[in-house]
Design an enzyme around this catalytic site. Sequence first.
Site, PDB file in Angstrom:
ATOM      1  CD  GLU A  94       0.902   5.144   1.501  1.00 42.11           C
ATOM      2  OE1 GLU A  94       0.482   5.165   1.112  1.00 42.11           O
ATOM      3  OE2 GLU A  94       1.998   5.641   1.057  1.00 42.11           O
TER       4      GLU A  94
ATOM      5  CG  HIS B 226      -3.988   4.303  -2.066  1.00 40.35           C
ATOM      6  ND1 HIS B 226      -4.348   3.986  -0.837  1.00 40.35           N
ATOM      7  CD2 HIS B 226      -2.668   4.172  -2.227  1.00 40.35           C
ATOM      8  CE1 HIS B 226      -3.093   3.846  -0.183  1.00 40.35           C
ATOM      9  NE2 HIS B 226      -2.297   4.462  -1.159  1.00 40.35           N
TER      10      HIS B 226
ATOM     11  CG  HIS C  37       1.149   0.847  -1.538  1.00 37.59           C
ATOM     12  ND1 HIS C  37       2.281   0.781  -1.526  1.00 37.59           N
ATOM     13  CD2 HIS C  37      -0.655   1.512  -1.253  1.00 37.59           C
ATOM     14  CE1 HIS C  37       1.656   1.618  -0.706  1.00 37.59           C
ATOM     15  NE2 HIS C  37       0.557   2.008  -0.772  1.00 37.59           N
TER      16      HIS C  37
ATOM     17  CG  ASP D 218      -5.809   0.976   3.686  1.00 37.85           C
ATOM     18  OD1 ASP D 218      -5.205   1.446   5.302  1.00 37.85           O
ATOM     19  OD2 ASP D 218      -5.163   2.315   2.739  1.00 37.85           O
ATOM     20  CB  ILE D 219      -6.271  -1.766   8.298  1.00 35.44           C
ATOM     21  CG1 ILE D 219      -4.601  -1.402   8.226  1.00 35.44           C
ATOM     22  CG2 ILE D 219      -6.388  -3.230   7.842  1.00 35.44           C
ATOM     23  CD1 ILE D 219      -3.725  -1.912   9.628  1.00 35.44           C
TER      24      ILE D 219
END
Length: 295
Positions: free
Chosen positions: A88, A95, A93, A29-30
């Site tokens: 988001e 996390h 996805h 994650d950026i």
Amino acid sequence: MPSIFSRIVAGELPAYKVAEDEHHLAFLDITPLVEGHTLVIPKKEVDYIFDLPPAELAALHQFAQRVAKGVQAAVPCRRIGVAVIGLEVPHAHIHLIPMNHVSDMNFANPKIKVADERMQEVAAAITAKVPQTEAAATPAGGLNAKGARETTEKNAAAATPSATANDAVLQQLQQLTQGLVYMSESDAPLEPVSYPAPAGGLTDAALAQLAGVPAGTTVEKQELTHFLRNHTADKGVLGNPELANRFKALQMYLKQELNGVQVYRFGSGPQVPVLVLGEAEGGKLAGFKTVLTET
């Protein structure tokens, strides 16, 4: 319009990838909550994770389990937290968040900023620790993972008299090279090696002795990045991104953990022995050996 994650899958946007197979992708994650915060996605764009067919949902979680083991092995933490938010980005996805406290999982926490160089280091460290599946470690037309592993272990044991249980560098190299083969006109396993430094220095004669070739054999030096360039390309020589990522992790480990890493090629075709060596702590030489086929 494709989601941002679909554009990453398509190669339109860059990402710090840590693992990949035919149907799934994992990358850092950026805007992470903590260092090592990783996203796991299906390559097929589906907005809501629970709209995935049961078999695909199960496969996604099985892939995430492998990635989580890699994250936990690479990033100091007590547990890997798992979260699915789904608000988001309109692309399913998961996390994976390294955590030492429950508060580490709070998405209201300020996001941290991690420098590009550090993100690359973390991604490579995780890649090196993600367990490999039997299929992922089987190159087309080459040795299967079991055969390559048995060959590597047998040859490494015979070729590395200094290999001991407390040789941490060799143990790490054994893990990083497990099942990997160097593809030229044929394929050859990467065999991890560890030697005491030659008393007279790393002369051509000393190198020939380490490589097991006749004294006086021509020694050609090559830069590691150049030697592995085809294997570290996005999809590697076998069209397998996961194997390419493993070669990238091996290359990064050698450059970061060993000093003066150099590729040594001995003689000319059709079979060219190759030693890749750098200096480890305590003055030992470590790296791997393989064979390059040139006809």
